[in-house]
Enzyme design. Sequence first.
Site, PDB file in Angstrom:
ATOM      1  CG  ASP A  90      -0.195   0.021   2.530  1.00 52.50           C
ATOM      2  OD1 ASP A  90       1.045  -0.156   2.507  1.00 52.50           O
ATOM      3  OD2 ASP A  90      -0.837   0.221   3.572  1.00 52.50           O
ATOM      4  NE  ARG A 149      10.149  26.188  -4.788  1.00 54.20           N
ATOM      5  CZ  ARG A 149       9.967  25.558  -5.940  1.00 54.20           C
ATOM      6  NH1 ARG A 149       9.915  26.249  -7.071  1.00 54.20           N
ATOM      7  NH2 ARG A 149       9.836  24.238  -5.966  1.00 54.20           N
ATOM      8  CG  HIS A 183      13.415  30.145  -1.636  1.00 61.48           C
ATOM      9  ND1 HIS A 183      13.874  30.390  -2.915  1.00 61.48           N
ATOM     10  CD2 HIS A 183      12.312  30.929  -1.478  1.00 61.48           C
ATOM     11  CE1 HIS A 183      13.083  31.269  -3.508  1.00 61.48           C
ATOM     12  NE2 HIS A 183      12.138  31.619  -2.659  1.00 61.48           N
ATOM     13  CE  LYS A 245       9.251  37.752 -12.228  1.00 66.52           C
ATOM     14  NZ  LYS A 245       9.315  36.264 -12.219  1.00 66.52           N
ATOM     15  CG  ASP A 271      17.189  32.026  -8.822  1.00 67.97           C
ATOM     16  OD1 ASP A 271      17.210  32.282  -7.606  1.00 67.97           O
ATOM     17  OD2 ASP A 271      16.172  32.152  -9.527  1.00 67.97           O
ATOM     18  CG  ASP A 275       9.765  24.083 -10.194  1.00 69.82           C
ATOM     19  OD1 ASP A 275       9.793  23.041 -10.881  1.00 69.82           O
ATOM     20  OD2 ASP A 275       8.939  24.256  -9.282  1.00 69.82           O
ATOM     21  N   GLY A 278      10.769  29.226 -16.254  1.00 70.80           N
ATOM     22  CA  GLY A 278      10.134  30.375 -16.875  1.00 70.80           C
ATOM     23  C   GLY A 278      10.879  31.664 -16.604  1.00 70.80           C
TER      24      GLY A 278
END
Length: 365
Positions: A90, A149, A183, A245, A271, A275, A278
Site C-alpha cells: 500500500d 519556498r 531559499h 520584473k 539563482d 523549477d 520560466g
Amino acid sequence: MGRGQVVRRGTLDPVFEGSNPSAPANCSRQRCHPSERRVERRRQPVFDRTAMQNGQLKLFSGSAHPELAREIADQLGISLGRSKLGRFSDSEVSFQINENIRGTDVFIVQPTCTPVDANFVELCVMIDAFRRSSASRITAVMPYYGYARQDRKDKPRVPISAKLVANLLSAAGANRVLTMDLHKAQIQAFFDIPVDHLFALPVFIESLASYRERGLTIVSPDAGGVERARAYAKRLNADLAIIDKRRSEDGAAEVMHVVGQVQDRICIIQDDIVDTAGTLTQSAAALRANGAARVLACVVHGVLSGPALERIEESALEKLVVTNTIPPSSKVIDSGKIEVLSVAPLLGKAIQSIHEETSVSSLFV
C-alpha cells in the site's frame, strides 16, 4: 601483630576476607620494586574524546539520492551503513537497520526532491528508527530542503510549510540538520536544533573561473536574490546587475527591467532554484535584448520540472550549470546545454567536521 594476620615477605595479608575477597595483588606473592608498582598504577587507557562523545561515524542513505550518498562515503573513506528500505503493497515505508548503531554518530542523506512527500516521510521514518535504536546523534543531511519556498504567509489562510517541515524533523528525533542554499536563510530560525547551512559557491567557482577576466557580470533574476548574487560577484571580481520584473499596466504580461551594466558583457544569472525555468529563460532573453554578449546561468538546485528542459533548449541561454543536490534525470545528463557539478566533496568535509566537533565556518561563504 594483630589477631588473624600474619607477615609474609614484608607485606600485610588478611587471613580471611569473607565471601567476597579482593583480587590478589601482583606483588604480594613475588618481589617487585615499589617504583614499579607506582608506574603500573599511573597507566590509564587513552580514549578519543570525539569517539567517546558521539561514537563511530555512520552514513546511511534513503532512496531519494543513493548516488550522492555513495560519493560522500567515498570522500569520507567509509562504506554506507547496512539497512533494508522498501515499500509495503500500500506504499507505506518499510525500513530496518541491519547493523548495531547504538551510541554511533548517524548521518542520513535524503534530499526531499520529487516525489517530495514520499521522500520526506521516508526520512522521518528512518530518523525514528535510528532514535529508537539508541544512536548517539542523528543528523539529517538534506542537500535540497523541500517546501522551502513556502516560508511565509504571502496570502490569507495559507500554511508556512517550511516551518512545519522543521517541526516534523525535530519531532521524529533529528538532533541536527545539514542543508545547502536554503531559499531564504531565515528558515534556519524555524528550527530549535542546530542547522548547518552550506553554500554551493565553492563548487561553482572552479567552473566559472575562466570567465573572470572577460568583462563578467553576475545577474540576480529578482530582488530577493541580490545578496546571494553579490557574494558570487565579490568572489569572482565581477559587476552586479539585477532584473526587476513587473507586470505591464494592463496586467497581461511581465516586463523585465535590467538594472546594471550588461552591454557587451558575459552575464551569468545566479539563482538558488530552477523549477519550470520560466523566470530563468525570460531573464536570459531580457539580457540579450539589452546587449549582453553571452548569457549563462548557475543554479544550485535543478528541480527542472514540467516544460523546463524544453524551455532551456529553446532559450537564449548558452549554458546552465547546476549541482547534484537533486538527482539529475537522464534527459538532463544528455542535454548539451546543462552541466552538473557534484557537491559530494563539500558535504563530505562538512560531515567530517561535524563528527569531529571542529569548525564548519571555513566551508561557509
